[in-house]
Design an enzyme around this catalytic site. Structure first.
Site, PDB file in Angstrom:
ATOM      1  CG  ASP A  92      -1.876   1.233   1.139  1.00  0.00           C
ATOM      2  OD1 ASP A  92      -1.851   1.891   0.326  1.00  0.00           O
ATOM      3  OD2 ASP A  92      -2.587   1.186   2.264  1.00  0.00           O
ATOM      4  CB  SER A  93       0.877   4.227  -1.946  1.00  0.00           C
ATOM      5  OG  SER A  93      -0.399   4.851  -1.886  1.00  0.00           O
ATOM      6  CE1 TYR A  96      -8.308   4.066   5.507  1.00  0.00           C
ATOM      7  CE2 TYR A  96      -6.523   3.050   6.931  1.00  0.00           C
ATOM      8  CZ  TYR A  96      -7.966   3.616   6.834  1.00  0.00           C
ATOM      9  OH  TYR A  96      -8.950   3.549   7.921  1.00  0.00           O
ATOM     10  CG  ASP A 147      -4.868   6.653  -3.046  1.00  0.00           C
ATOM     11  OD1 ASP A 147      -3.958   6.279  -2.193  1.00  0.00           O
ATOM     12  OD2 ASP A 147      -5.880   6.345  -2.789  1.00  0.00           O
ATOM     13  N   GLY A 222     -10.973   4.286  -1.107  1.00  0.00           N
ATOM     14  CA  GLY A 222     -11.781   5.209  -0.622  1.00  0.00           C
ATOM     15  C   GLY A 222     -13.169   4.635  -0.134  1.00  0.00           C
ATOM     16  CG  ASP A 272      -6.141  -4.895   2.155  1.00  0.00           C
ATOM     17  OD1 ASP A 272      -5.592  -4.050   3.053  1.00  0.00           O
ATOM     18  OD2 ASP A 272      -6.837  -4.318   1.112  1.00  0.00           O
TER      19      ASP A 272
END
Length: 377
Positions: A92-93, A96, A147, A222, A272
């Protein structure tokens, strides 16, 4: 990498496929255990393979960047060698985590995001380009575009502006990704992320923009951030009608057993969620018969196996009464047993869904299982 769809369910958008990576084949639909800081909490690497049968796990850019840091990971030869997991990894970048830092001095701007570490309060900056470089260094097989995870609720204007910035960031991610090479001798691929909150027209615009990029796979972000479940299903349904049918689709951060089965029916391939392990540590056990709060008095002298579906290994070795004792005493072994049991159930569930899709009976099976898995025992 390649993605082969083997079977479509005749009564839904569900499909069974295989995602081929340099670290192995992933059979879809699949659930991916979350290993935020390079480990799935309370679970040995060997247990992820057997009895859990995980085929891919997650790492997180934000957490791994802070600890142990990129120098250590690079010296180790990438996350696979650092943690001993020789199957695929997705990262995950950090979008979040940045979202979750609201109220701590986080500042989102066009260039990227300024934030303070939750560990020591030090200041840091993530740009789309920097996040690509970080994930190259971590060495995941699948890396996510940077994002903004739009909060819920938010105004239409905020969601639109956020989505547009996510699209601009995606273009920068793609440029940087294409300018760089993998560091450890195996292929990496980039997944863009659809945003747009719960606004149908924005979700469609975002899905069309993401689809136009021709990426190997695509993600839906999102959602599962507080919106009604019906909205989550509606947004996923509309987006999967637009995203390419021949490419894997990943619904990020979802969720309960029912959420996953309904998501599969909507054409999602990858899921996930921290729920299986986080809830395990609090005494919530997911079973083939329903959900158990193992702390409850009713399990005090119940010496039956944890889940009759699984008579071997941990499920057959330990009883509900013993697990309750461990959890209530806050013994580490309790969290370990509960985490393995929950993850094994999740991977068994998606494996059964795959079999039902292949048999052409998924929809009827799903309609039976959703209420069964959702009941509280």
């Amino acid at each position: 990498m390649k993605f082969d769809i083997e079977t479509f369910d005749p009564n839904s958008k569900a499909r069974a496929g295989k995602l081929h990576t340099d670290h192995g084949v992933i059979e879809t639909p699949i659930f991916m255990p979350v290993g935020t800081a390079g480990t799935v909490k309370a679970v040995h690497i060997s247990e992820l393979s057997d009895p859990i049968n995980a085929q891919i796990i997650l790492g997180n850019t934000y957490h791994l960047y802070l600890r142990p840091g990129l120098d250590i990971i690079e010296q180790a030869g990438g996350l696979h060698k650092f943690n001993g997991w020789n199957k695929p990894i997705l990262t995950d970048s950090g979008g979040y985590q940045v979202y979750s830092l609201a109220g701590t001095g986080r500042k989102i701007q066009e260039e990227g995001v300024k934030f303070k570490s939750h560990v020591d309060g030090s200041s840091h900056f993530f740009s789309p380009e920097g996040v690509m470089d970080i994930q190259r260094t971590i060495g995941a097989d699948i890396i996510m575009a940077f994002d903004e995870c739009t909060p819920y609720p938010c105004t239409y204007e905020y969601a639109r502006n956020s989505m547009n910035m996510t699209h601009r960031w995606l273009d920068r991610c793609i440029t940087r990704f294409n300018e760089t090479e993998p560091k450890y001798g195996y292929e990496q691929t980039l997944f863009p992320i659809v945003q747009g909150s719960v606004y149908s027209d924005l979700r469609k615009i975002s899905a069309e923009y993401i689809a136009s990029k021709g990426a190997f796979g695509n993600a839906i972000g999102g959602l599962s951030v507080g919106e009604p479940i019906e909205d989550m299903y509606q947004m996923a349904d509309e987006v999967t009608d637009i995203l390419p049918k021949d490419k894997p689709r990943y619904l990020m951060g979802v969720g309960t057993p029912a959420n996953i089965l309904e998501g599969i029916a909507l054409g999602i391939d990858m899921f996930d969620c921290v729920m299986p392990t986080r809830n395990a540590r609090n005494g919530m056990i997911f079973t083939s018969q329903g959900t158990i709060n193992i702390r409850n008095e009713k399990w005090k002298n119940d010496f039956s196996v944890i889940d009759p579906q699984f008579a071997d290994g941990l499920h057959g070795q330990y009883t509900k009464a013993y697990l309750r004792h461990l959890i209530r005493c806050e013994e580490m072994l309790g969290s370990m047993i509960a985490s393995v049991c929950n993850l094994r159930f999740y991977l068994w569930m998606v494996g059964e869904a795959r079999k039902e899709i292949q048999a052409g009976t998924f929809t009827a099976w799903k309609n039976r299982m959703v209420p069964q898995f959702s009941q509280r025992l």
